[in-house]
Write a protein that holds these residues in place. Structure first.
Motif, short mmCIF file in Angstrom:
data_model
loop_
_atom_site.label_atom_id
_atom_site.label_comp_id
_atom_site.label_asym_id
_atom_site.label_seq_id
_atom_site.Cartn_x
_atom_site.Cartn_y
_atom_site.Cartn_z
N THR A 141 1.21 1.12 -3.77
CA THR A 141 0.34 1.62 -4.54
C THR A 141 0.81 2.52 -5.38
O THR A 141 0.44 2.68 -6.56
CB THR A 141 -0.88 2.26 -3.43
N ASP A 143 0.76 -1.21 0.05
CA ASP A 143 -0.12 0.12 -0.01
C ASP A 143 0.92 1.48 0.10
O ASP A 143 0.99 2.15 -1.00
CB ASP A 143 -1.08 0.07 1.19
N TYR A 185 -6.35 2.38 -8.22
CA TYR A 185 -6.54 1.83 -7.00
C TYR A 185 -5.72 0.75 -6.36
O TYR A 185 -5.66 -0.42 -7.25
CB TYR A 185 -8.10 1.30 -6.70
N GLY A 186 -5.09 0.78 -5.40
CA GLY A 186 -4.18 -0.19 -4.82
C GLY A 186 -3.09 -0.85 -5.77
O GLY A 186 -2.46 0.03 -6.42
N SER A 187 -2.86 -1.98 -5.87
CA SER A 187 -1.87 -2.50 -6.39
C SER A 187 -2.12 -4.08 -6.83
O SER A 187 -2.89 -4.82 -6.41
CB SER A 187 -0.37 -2.69 -5.91
#
Length: 336
Positions: free
Chosen positions: A143, A139, A281-283
């Protein structure tokens, strides 16, 4: 019954308490991890203040914490390749039947002495990486890494901008420099954040309130504007400002979250220049192993990223400092 300490959020009342709960037993395909470090994210703050809500949580209470590192404590039926004592970092979530579930949001996370994880969400952690630095890779680092290398598709030599130099943005600056973007222009209204941006590798750090901001960005980019701009703040005014300094075919990548609409002031010019707005959004699951390898190999260093380590019992204090930005932290970490 064995118990452990955990920081639990009662979602209907948005009440966070550190309490005794049953020590979980790993089921088939699961691993129990002894937590050594767990990051405190602004998303955790937003879960507590009600800005965010779990989508798939069963029940009303959840152990927070999606940034987690520790050691394997026990393995469930059918798990192979993991032995007690192995150092690991956990993915921030997992996919189940095509749906993404976030650790510490939709199921119990790592603000606890022990955490359960599906075996496939464990990433081996080299001895050279301290647990506190490893914990924030999912994150806080993954991210922006995914936003830069994936959604933003940044290439070496491209001019880029970073709006909001907090926990995600500071790493965004560092990672953009690492992949060869140039110049890296950071934008933030806070003097301390601009100083941090320069320390993390920005070529220039500008005040968002500067009336000459557009002229300065154009001067830094030889008059062409930015190839990519990243909004890590989630603020409509930031997004609108970033659009004004994009170059032809420039990409605005929305990483910070907000429910407010985005306004494109000059739609004709936006279309003429073939600019784009991309949501992020996110990874993905491959990004954390990439970052662990780069960090273990000495290509990345997150020693400056951990602004403080607090005991689990002081989870509420860590949340307060993150929310108020007391001490201007990049990331605070809890240690059970």
């Amino acid at each position: 019954m064995d118990t452990m300490r955990a920081a639990r959020l009662h979602v209907p009342s948005r009440t966070l308490t550190v309490e005794d709960v049953p020590k979980p037993a790993p089921g088939p395909g699961q691993v129990r991890v002894k937590v050594e470090a767990a990051g405190v994210c602004l998303s955790d703050v937003h879960l507590i203040d009600g800005t965010l809500s779990p989508l798939y949580l069963e029940g009303e209470t959840v152990t927070l914490g999606h940034e987690v590192a520790g050691t394997v404590d026990a393995v469930g039926e059918g798990v192979t390749g993991w032995q007690p004592g192995a150092r690991v970092v956990l993915q921030a979530g997992e996919s189940r039947d095509g749906t993404t579930y976030t650790r510490g949001v939709d199921y119990d996370g790592g603000w606890a002495e022990y955490a359960l994880a599906t075996a496939t969400t464990l990433v081996p952690l080299p001895d050279a990486i301290p647990f506190d630095q490893a914990s924030i890779i999912p994150d806080a680092v993954s991210t922006p890494w995914a936003a830069i290398t994936g959604t933003g598709d940044v290439r070496p030599g491209e001019a880029v901008g970073v709006w909001g130099v907090g926990g995600l943005g500071a790493h965004g600056v560092q990672l953009l420099r690492a992949i060869g973007a140039y110049p890296v222009v950071a934008v933030d209204p806070a003097p301390a954040a601009r100083e941090r941006a320069l320390a993390f590798g920005a070529d220039a750090a500008l005040d968002a309130a500067d009336p000459e901001l557009r002229a300065k960005v154009l001067a830094l980019t030889g008059g062409t504007g930015l190839a990519a701009a990243f909004d890590f703040a989630g603020v409509p005014a930031v997004r609108e400002q970033a659009l004004t300094v994009l170059g032809p075919k420039g990409r605005l990548v929305l990483v910070g979250l907000t429910a407010h609409p985005l306004t494109v002031a000059n739609g004709t010019l936006f279309s003429y220049l073939q600019q784009q707005i991309r949501g992020h959004y996110g990874s993905d699951e491959h990004h954390v192993p990439q970052l662990v390898a780069l960090t273990g190999g000495g290509r990345l260093d997150f020693s400056r990223s951990v602004s403080g380590v607090l005991p689990l019992e002081e989870a509420a204090e860590a949340v307060r400092r993150t929310e108020t930005k007391e001490g201007d932290p990049v990331r605070l970490v809890l240690r059970p």
